[in-house]
Design an enzyme around this catalytic site. Structure first.
Site, PDB file in Angstrom:
ATOM      1  CE  LYS A 294      42.006  81.761  22.047  1.00  0.00           C
ATOM      2  NZ  LYS A 294      40.681  81.284  21.683  1.00  0.00           N
TER       3      LYS A 294
ATOM      4  CB  THR B 231      40.955  82.877  17.563  1.00  0.00           C
ATOM      5  OG1 THR B 231      40.198  83.954  18.118  1.00  0.00           O
ATOM      6  CG2 THR B 231      41.461  83.247  16.181  1.00  0.00           C
TER       7      THR B 231
ATOM      8  CD  GLU C  56      38.397  79.365  21.104  1.00  0.00           C
ATOM      9  OE1 GLU C  56      39.156  79.835  21.968  1.00  0.00           O
ATOM     10  OE2 GLU C  56      37.993  80.014  20.135  1.00  0.00           O
TER      11      GLU C  56
END
Length: 102
Positions: free
Chosen positions: A20, A23, A73
């Site tokens: 990841k 954000t 993500e």
């Protein structure tokens, strides 16, 4: 002293494994600067688990989310849109905060 950003615990393993790398936040959490180092804590209990360095902050709409965003993500585009809608119901304008773990 570093500012702090929180993530739901379910994202901790992906952040620590560098799966990841972005954000997506609303305007209330968009004031980070490129190059800024942030303390990262779990949202649920405030426990610190790493530092990240902000690479960029870019505006995006819900419809503007792409497969590339989903890949960053570590989920599908459909999953990403569902997660964003659940966290930010009724909102359409967001900020993509790209980061690297330090």
């Amino acid at each position: 002293m570093n500012r702090e950003i929180t993530f739901f615990g379910r994202f901790e393993a992906d952040i620590l494994a560098d799966r990841k790398t972005i954000t997506i936040r609303d305007s209330s959490e968009s004031d980070f600067r490129s190059g800024e180092v942030l303390r990262v804590c779990r949202n649920e209990d405030g426990v610190f688990f790493c530092h990240i360095k902000v690479k960029s902050v870019t505006p995006v709409t819900l419809d503007g989310l792409s497969e590339r965003h989903a890949e960053q993500e570590n989920m599908s585009l459909d999953e990403l849109k569902k997660v964003i809608k659940a966290i930010y119901p009724g909102l359409d304008r967001f900020y993509v905060i790209e980061f690297t773990r330090c």
